[in-house]
Motif scaffolding. Structure first.
Motif, mmCIF file in Angstrom:
data_model
loop_
_atom_site.group_PDB
_atom_site.id
_atom_site.type_symbol
_atom_site.label_atom_id
_atom_site.label_comp_id
_atom_site.label_asym_id
_atom_site.label_seq_id
_atom_site.Cartn_x
_atom_site.Cartn_y
_atom_site.Cartn_z
ATOM 1 N N ILE A 210 0.812 -1.270 -0.545
ATOM 2 C CA ILE A 210 -0.349 0.009 -0.176
ATOM 3 C C ILE A 210 0.510 1.166 0.000
ATOM 4 O O ILE A 210 0.846 2.135 -0.389
ATOM 5 N N VAL A 211 1.990 1.534 1.209
ATOM 6 C CA VAL A 211 2.606 2.728 0.856
ATOM 7 C C VAL A 211 3.204 2.436 0.070
ATOM 8 O O VAL A 211 3.273 3.801 -0.866
ATOM 9 N N ALA A 212 3.894 2.049 -0.972
ATOM 10 C CA ALA A 212 4.541 1.669 -2.379
ATOM 11 C C ALA A 212 4.109 2.022 -3.054
ATOM 12 O O ALA A 212 4.146 3.093 -3.890
ATOM 13 N N ALA A 213 2.240 2.439 -3.581
ATOM 14 C CA ALA A 213 1.225 2.429 -4.516
ATOM 15 C C ALA A 213 1.121 3.951 -4.020
ATOM 16 O O ALA A 213 0.937 4.113 -5.282
ATOM 17 N N ILE A 214 0.731 4.404 -2.665
ATOM 18 C CA ILE A 214 0.544 5.782 -2.201
ATOM 19 C C ILE A 214 1.947 6.480 -3.062
ATOM 20 O O ILE A 214 1.892 7.320 -3.724
ATOM 21 N N THR A 215 3.039 5.953 -2.706
ATOM 22 C CA THR A 215 4.199 6.774 -3.068
ATOM 23 C C THR A 215 4.570 6.861 -4.582
ATOM 24 O O THR A 215 5.023 8.022 -4.925
ATOM 25 N N VAL A 216 4.076 5.946 -5.437
ATOM 26 C CA VAL A 216 4.523 5.561 -6.892
ATOM 27 C C VAL A 216 3.307 6.975 -7.190
ATOM 28 O O VAL A 216 3.536 7.733 -8.398
ATOM 29 N N GLY A 217 1.842 6.381 -6.732
ATOM 30 C CA GLY A 217 1.077 8.175 -7.352
ATOM 31 C C GLY A 217 1.595 9.670 -6.669
ATOM 32 O O GLY A 217 0.735 9.930 -7.373
ATOM 33 N N TYR A 218 2.214 9.291 -5.449
ATOM 34 C CA TYR A 218 2.862 10.694 -5.437
ATOM 35 C C TYR A 218 4.075 11.230 -6.374
ATOM 36 O O TYR A 218 3.855 12.318 -6.701
ATOM 37 N N LEU A 219 4.630 10.606 -7.187
ATOM 38 C CA LEU A 219 5.998 10.550 -8.110
ATOM 39 C C LEU A 219 5.854 11.106 -9.152
ATOM 40 O O LEU A 219 5.827 11.431 -10.100
ATOM 41 N N PHE A 220 4.968 10.019 -9.427
ATOM 42 C CA PHE A 220 4.194 9.795 -11.198
ATOM 43 C C PHE A 220 2.708 10.275 -11.150
ATOM 44 O O PHE A 220 1.704 9.983 -10.099
ATOM 45 N N GLY A 221 2.177 10.651 -11.994
ATOM 46 C CA GLY A 221 0.718 11.255 -12.342
ATOM 47 C C GLY A 221 0.268 9.681 -13.431
ATOM 48 O O GLY A 221 0.772 8.601 -13.320
ATOM 49 N N GLY A 222 -1.202 9.827 -13.081
ATOM 50 C CA GLY A 222 -2.340 8.783 -14.210
ATOM 51 C C GLY A 222 -2.009 7.698 -12.751
ATOM 52 O O GLY A 222 -2.094 7.343 -12.290
ATOM 53 N N LYS A 223 -2.318 6.681 -13.537
ATOM 54 C CA LYS A 223 -2.104 5.176 -13.643
ATOM 55 C C LYS A 223 -0.854 4.486 -13.792
ATOM 56 O O LYS A 223 -0.420 3.297 -13.973
ATOM 57 N N THR A 224 0.238 5.361 -13.052
ATOM 58 C CA THR A 224 1.813 4.777 -13.431
ATOM 59 C C THR A 224 1.859 3.190 -13.067
ATOM 60 O O THR A 224 2.979 1.933 -13.168
ATOM 61 N N TRP A 225 1.409 2.946 -11.496
ATOM 62 C CA TRP A 225 1.164 1.918 -10.551
ATOM 63 C C TRP A 225 1.017 1.256 -11.245
ATOM 64 O O TRP A 225 1.564 -0.306 -11.389
ATOM 65 N N CYS A 226 -0.137 0.944 -11.636
ATOM 66 C CA CYS A 226 -1.425 0.214 -12.278
ATOM 67 C C CYS A 226 -0.453 -0.471 -14.324
ATOM 68 O O CYS A 226 -0.111 -1.781 -14.779
#
Length: 961
Positions: A210-226
């Motif tokens: 969860i922390v990793a997904a939120i961090t990616v959401g902070y660092l990059f826009g859109g659905k970068t994690w997905c």
């Protein structure tokens, strides 16, 4: 299917899943209840660890060793260290079990096994819209704290702040299949080593994800994690591509026109409740817009090939490792691995147990090594099957292109992997059910996977492209008004199959060259926007369409030039699709429109509004969020404020509504029979609407300033002098040139407008106006007969008198802005009074008992002034005593009926005061009256001077007290 669900509903479901996942994590840390379900004494629980009590027959009874809370082990009826072979054993040793919390078992054997079945049935769009991890990733965006980078626009040299996106040519964009597969391999290795049984480790793992997904959401826009990182994303594609059984066809445009339905979860609900795209083009082509388009486009990438073949090995190796580690299948199928207390302690112990002997390779090495070997083996097996099938097709005389060949092998591997997975997944719990139920579950898995395989195996990229372009072609042919029922035995164009639509051009003798060229242009426009011009199959389909519509090469070149697209760029297989850009700009345009709409309604100049600091700050933030450059911003502003812009069209629609209300009024004015009281009330409601509409038109003209669009709208008023006058009355804040244009429309405008048909007028009122107006319109439409169940019965003498009173009250400037419902309530409180010629109506010094509305005849008012007694005339529609009723004062003046007599309606003081307290329209009417009195007094005249009406129509004044 799920793409059509309201975002409001999906949002509730999505965050409910988030709450459920967080609850599972909490239960892994603290769960004092569920351990009781696994206690050997829990006779009714299917999860108790003592199998003897749940055996189905006496011959099948056996007891496995268990430990109590004190750590004492019950070995009966076996010697210590030995147990029944049917009990769970690990490397020849009995696995001692004690009551355990079932949080880990519930997740691994109940929740997780549902995912592949759900994906195969409902498809990619369902998972992307419901995925709780995707929702958590969006938290930084929702909080407005995403990291932004400074970029320089090469065309303008300006520096701008934008949300960072993954570089389309960078490492992650090129090798995300390998990155995600690698993370999945690591995750499954961690399952075997750490988190299968240890609840605290599992809670930490979930929290870390969860922390990793939120961090990616902070660092990059859109659905970068997905799109690039989430290890579940390739699994989801594996079980859904090219499309789930009930997945919507995102590539097929709706029959009625408009953009094709996207599968994206990048949506929001605006202030008007409409769904709006939140696409920032983080990847092109985007699987969230159209999964199948992305599938065919990237079908031959090395990463996809490696995953599709290697994933079968990953699944097989994962479940086989339980056998390789424990030396038997009971360890897995009893579910003992979900609560094996020795899991962490055995990381350095032997990782294999074969033929009754341990292999001295530590488990921490053996588990990931096993998965890697199975992955590599499955990948090599896939390459071999691909080659063998290719040669077989060639020998059979049905050679396949590489995309179709690989797609079929991929589908075969998906079928095998799905059934291998369900040969193990959830089995510790399925085994607890009766044999009949287990057989039904197995049948479901086989049937679903078989149907999916049969419907997807023979699909081709050409079939997809034909379906994609067919929707646009069908719409263009509909506009040609072709008599398809004559050509296709009674079937309309919307009922033709895809192949019939493509062959329709060959049987159209009436199709002219211009019609064919126009249809081809719009079809090509849609194909370009959706990215359906990049593949060879798509170009073949477009060539076929061009031939069928009789479009020459010269016409094709001219169409390309008209669309403003370079031919080589448009047909470049490596070029990016325009659909992501369109969605991104459309979403940004919606945001800007939402910002400017209040200014349009308030009458604030839109150009000045865009220069306000607060608006500029919001626009800058939106540009960063949607990665909008200055050219795209200008394009959006032109689309909103240009001659064909959305805001201009909205203003023009309000202008047309004002003109239409004039035509509706003319229709109601033509009612002169017994239904006239009904029509008069509708006119009252209509006048109120027309005044509000005129105020909106004036506000829109003010917001548009001295632009050509505003003058064009002002010239529209020339069709109705009344409409021009209505706008002119509220045009004091407009530019002088605009006021002059409106005055010219008043001078040159038509005196009379063409009345709408009465039935059409009544139909519009009955469909959308306030409840009482709708009821009156329906009653009027039926010739005065009451409309059952829709409102009060308006027939009969009593009701006719009530309607008359409502009309009389509404003719007074003090009450003309009230709703019909308020007038109806007021009419029941008012009492009628008749005065003979010369009779005294009110006398100085007597208490005021109410507000008098003159409805027939007239009255003389005698006022004491500095120059003596003045005499004025109060006519129908004017009021007497309203200020005294409001203040509680006595009558200041004397009123006498004229020689024709006087009829009034008396509204009690308390009712009048309550009306002012509760109804803003009545209060504003009173304020207008007081303002007019003060203006007259300031101009040096007496209140009687207002008997020369200042508002339109006779009787628009109000007598003084």
């Amino acid at each position: 299917m799920f793409g059509r669900l309201s975002e409001r509903i999906v949002r509730v479901v999505r965050w409910s899943l988030v709450a459920g996942w967080l609850l599972i994590i909490a239960s892994l840390v603290f769960d004092p209840l569920s351990a009781s379900l696994t206690n050997p004494a829990a006779a009714l629980s299917p999860f108790r660890i003592n199998r003897a009590a749940s055996a189905s027959s006496a011959g099948d009874r056996y007891r496995c060793p268990t430990a109590n809370d004190a750590g004492q082990v019950d070995w009966s009826p076996h010697e210590e260290g030995t147990c029944d072979p049917r009990c769970a054993r690990v490397q020849g040793r009995c696995l001692i079990q004690r009551p355990y919390s079932i949080g880990a078992r519930a997740f691994w054997t109940m929740i997780l096994p549902l995912v592949p079945l759900f994906l195969m049935i409902f498809g990619h769009e369902a998972w992307r819209r419901l995925c709780p991890l995707s929702a958590l990733m969006q938290i930084p965006r929702l909080l407005g704290i995403q990291r932004r980078e400074t970029v320089t626009d090469p065309r303008t040299g300006k520096t701008e702040k934008r949300v960072r996106l993954v570089n389309a040519t960078g490492f992650l964009a090129k090798y995300f299949w390998f990155v995600q597969f690698g993370l999945l391999w690591i995750g499954l290795s961690l399952r075997l080593l750490f988190i299968n049984s240890d609840r605290l480790s599992l809670a930490i793992f979930f929290s870390g994800v969860i922390v990793a997904a939120i961090t990616v959401g902070y660092l990059f826009g859109g659905k970068t994690w997905c799109q690039y990182i989430c290890p579940i994303s390739p699994v989801q594609k594996f079980y859904t591509e090219p499309r789930g059984l009930f997945e919507s066809k995102a590539h097929v445009a709706p029959a009625g026109g408009g953009a094709a339905l996207t599968q994206s979860s990048c949506r929001r609900v605006d202030a008007q409740g409409k769904e709006q795209s939140m696409c920032v083009a983080c990847r092109a082509p985007c699987p969230d817009i159209d999964l199948e388009r992305q599938y065919w486009r990237d079908l031959q990438t090395a990463g996809r090939r490696f995953f599709y073949y290697g994933y079968l090995g990953l699944v097989t190796g994962f479940y086989c490792y339980y056998r390789l580690y424990a030396g038997n299948w009971e360890y897995y199928f009893t579910g003992a691995w979900t609560h094996d207390e020795s899991q962490l302690a055995g990381l350095l112990s032997p990782g294999f147990y074969l033929a009754g002997r341990t292999i001295p390779i530590p488990k921490i090495v053996a588990a990931p090594l096993t998965l890697a070997v199975f992955i590599l083996t499955a990948y090599l097996l896939g390459r071999v099957i691909e080659r063998v099938y290719d040669r077989w097709c060639e020998r059979a005389g049905r050679p396949l292109a590489i995309p179709e060949l690989r797609h079929r092998v991929f589908a075969f591997f998906t079928l095998i992997t799905f059934n291998v997975f369900y040969g193990f997944a959830g089995r510790p719990n399925i085994a607890l059910f009766p044999a009949t139920f287990r057989a039904a579950i197995d049948t479901l898995f086989v049937v679903v996977s078989t149907i999916w395989f049969v419907t997807r195996f023979a699909r081709t990229t050409e079939e997809y492209e034909r379906e994609s372009i067919e929707g646009s072609l069908r719409r263009q042919l509909v506009q040609l008004r072709i008599d398809t029922p004559r050509l296709f035995r009674g079937r309309t164009l919307n009922h033709l199959r895809t192949d019939e639509v493509y062959t329709l051009g060959r049987v159209l003798p009436e199709l002219t060259a211009n019609q064919g060229r126009a249809a081809y242009r719009e079809t090509l426009r849609d194909a370009l926007a959706a990215g359906h011009t990049r593949s060879a199959a798509a170009r073949d389909v477009l060539r076929s369409v061009r031939s069928q519509l009789k479009v020459s090469d010269e016409d094709h070149a001219a169409v390309i030039a008209e669309l403003g697209v370079d031919d080589r760029e448009a047909l470049d297989p490596g070029g990016a699709s325009l659909q992501e850009r369109r969605l991104r700009i459309d979403a940004y345009r919606g945001e800007i429109e939402a910002i400017l709409s209040p200014f349009l309604e308030e009458g604030t100049n839109l150009g000045e509004a865009l220069r306000e600091p607060t608006v500029q700050a919001r626009v800058t933030a939106l540009q960063a969020s949607y990665s909008i450059d200055s050219f795209e911003h200008e394009e959006v502003c032109q689309a909103l404020l240009g001659s064909e812009g959305a805001l201009i069209r909205r203003a023009q629609d309000v202008m047309r509504q004002l003109l239409r209300l004039g035509r509706m009024r003319a229709a109601l004015a033509g009612v002169t029979d017994a239904r006239q009281p009904f029509a008069n009330l509708l006119v009252l409601s209509l006048e109120r609407r027309r005044e509000q509409c005129a105020m909106r038109v004036a506000a829109h003209l003010s917001a548009l300033g001295d632009s050509e669009e505003s003058f064009s709208m002002a010239r529209m008023l020339a069709s109705s002098r009344d409409a021009a006058a209505a706008v002119h009355r509220v045009s004091n804040h407009l530019d002088r040139a605009l006021v002059a244009a409106i005055e010219e429309a008043m001078t040159t405008g038509a005196d009379a407008v063409e009345a709408l048909p009465l039935d059409l007028t009544l139909g519009e009122i009955a469909a959308s106006w306030e409840p009482l107006a709708r009821h009156i319109a329906r009653t009027l439409a039926t010739g005065g007969e009451a409309h059952p169940g829709a409102g009060p019965d308006l027939r009969g003498a009593e009701s006719q008198e009530r309607l008359e009173r409502m009309s009389q009250l509404g003719s007074s400037p003090l009450f003309e802005h009230l709703s019909l419902e308020t007038l109806a309530e007021l009419s029941t409180l008012a009492t009628a009074r008749d005065y003979a010629p010369g009779e005294l109506i009110c006398t100085r010094g007597t208490p005021s008992d109410g507000v008098l509305v003159v409805v027939a005849g007239s009255a003389h008012i005698l006022l004491n002034t500095e120059n003596g007694t003045a005499k004025g005339l109060v006519e129908p529609g004017e009021t007497i005593g309203e200020l005294g009723a409001m203040t509680g004062a006595t009558w200041n003046d004397m009123a006498v009926a004229t020689r024709h007599g006087t009829s009034v309606l008396c509204i009690p003081v308390q009712a009048f005061r309550a009306l002012l307290d509760q109804d803003a329209h009545a209060a504003s009417g009173m304020l207008r009256l007081v303002s007019e009195r003060l203006r007259e007094a300031r101009n040096g005249g007496t209140p009687l001077s207002r008997l020369t009406p200042t508002s339109s129509g006779p009787g628009s004044g109000s007598a003084p007290n």
